[in-house]
Design an enzyme around this catalytic site. Structure first.
Site, short mmCIF file in Angstrom:
data_model
loop_
_atom_site.label_atom_id
_atom_site.label_comp_id
_atom_site.label_asym_id
_atom_site.label_seq_id
_atom_site.Cartn_x
_atom_site.Cartn_y
_atom_site.Cartn_z
CB SER A 40 -0.92 0.00 1.21
OG SER A 40 -0.15 -0.06 2.40
CG MET A 59 4.16 0.19 2.59
SD MET A 59 5.79 0.20 1.81
CE MET A 59 5.73 1.76 0.95
CB CYS A 60 0.15 -2.54 5.47
SG CYS A 60 -1.33 -2.35 4.47
CB THR A 61 2.32 -6.66 2.70
OG1 THR A 61 1.98 -7.37 3.88
CG2 THR A 61 3.76 -6.20 2.75
#
Length: 185
Positions: A40, A59-61
């Site tokens: 993201s 940020m993440c996955t």
């Protein structure tokens, strides 16, 4: 008086339906190509949740898998304090390729999710309209296959978010982090 009120409500409903249908969906959408790991990069929303949590977001996955019946299992892994949290969602396909529905049992919200545009191997732009008993909100996400994305993709995310009525303060480029990235799979 009652007729006037009904007319106003009818016009408001028509406006809402028109707004929903004006969000495009990727032409010739190929769901299997969307599967895999995404990062993201950007998040825009006019929801109260976003306003309250914006300063904490990173940020993440997001891992996408297509199920045997054509739906999508979506697993997001994100940093929350000192921990890594996972959220699993099942996006139900609709008759329109690239458009999905999701009901969040915890919050009682219904999500109309559209893959607006993607080239599958670099970026994906996703718009979601969220409805619940307390009101509705819009969300736009920019995903990338890597932690970096080309400047023109960021520009397109900003432009599309504004086209959806989101203000500059409702648009966030997520700060990069290495936390929760390795163990997200």
């Amino acid at each position: 008086m009652q007729a006037t009120l009904l007319s106003i409500l009818g016009l408001a409903l028509l406006g809402a339906l028109h707004a929903q249908n004006s969000i495009p969906v990727q032409a010739d959408f190929q769901q299997d190509k969307l599967a895999g790991r995404w990062y993201s990069i950007g998040l825009a929303s006019n929801s109260n949740w976003f306003k309250d949590k914006k300063h904490l977001l990173k940020m993440c996955t997001t891992d996408i898998a297509v199920t045997a019946d054509g739906n999508m299992e979506v697993t997001s892994t994100y940093p929350k304090g000192e921990q890594c949290e996972k959220r699993n969602s099942l996006y139900i396909r609709t008759e329109q390729p690239g458009r999905f529905s999701y009901t969040n049992p915890r919050w009682g919200s219904n999500h109309d999710i559209r893959v607006v545009e993607t080239n599958y191997d670099e970026y994906a732009l996703v718009a979601t309209q969220i409805s619940k008993s307390t009101g509705s909100s819009n969300m736009v996400l920019l995903y990338s296959r890597t932690k970096e994305v080309a400047p023109q993709r960021l520009e397109r995310f900003m432009q599309f978010s504004q086209e959806q009525g989101l203000k500059d303060e409702e648009i966030l480029i997520l700060p990069q982090t290495d936390k929760c990235m390795a163990d997200a799979a």
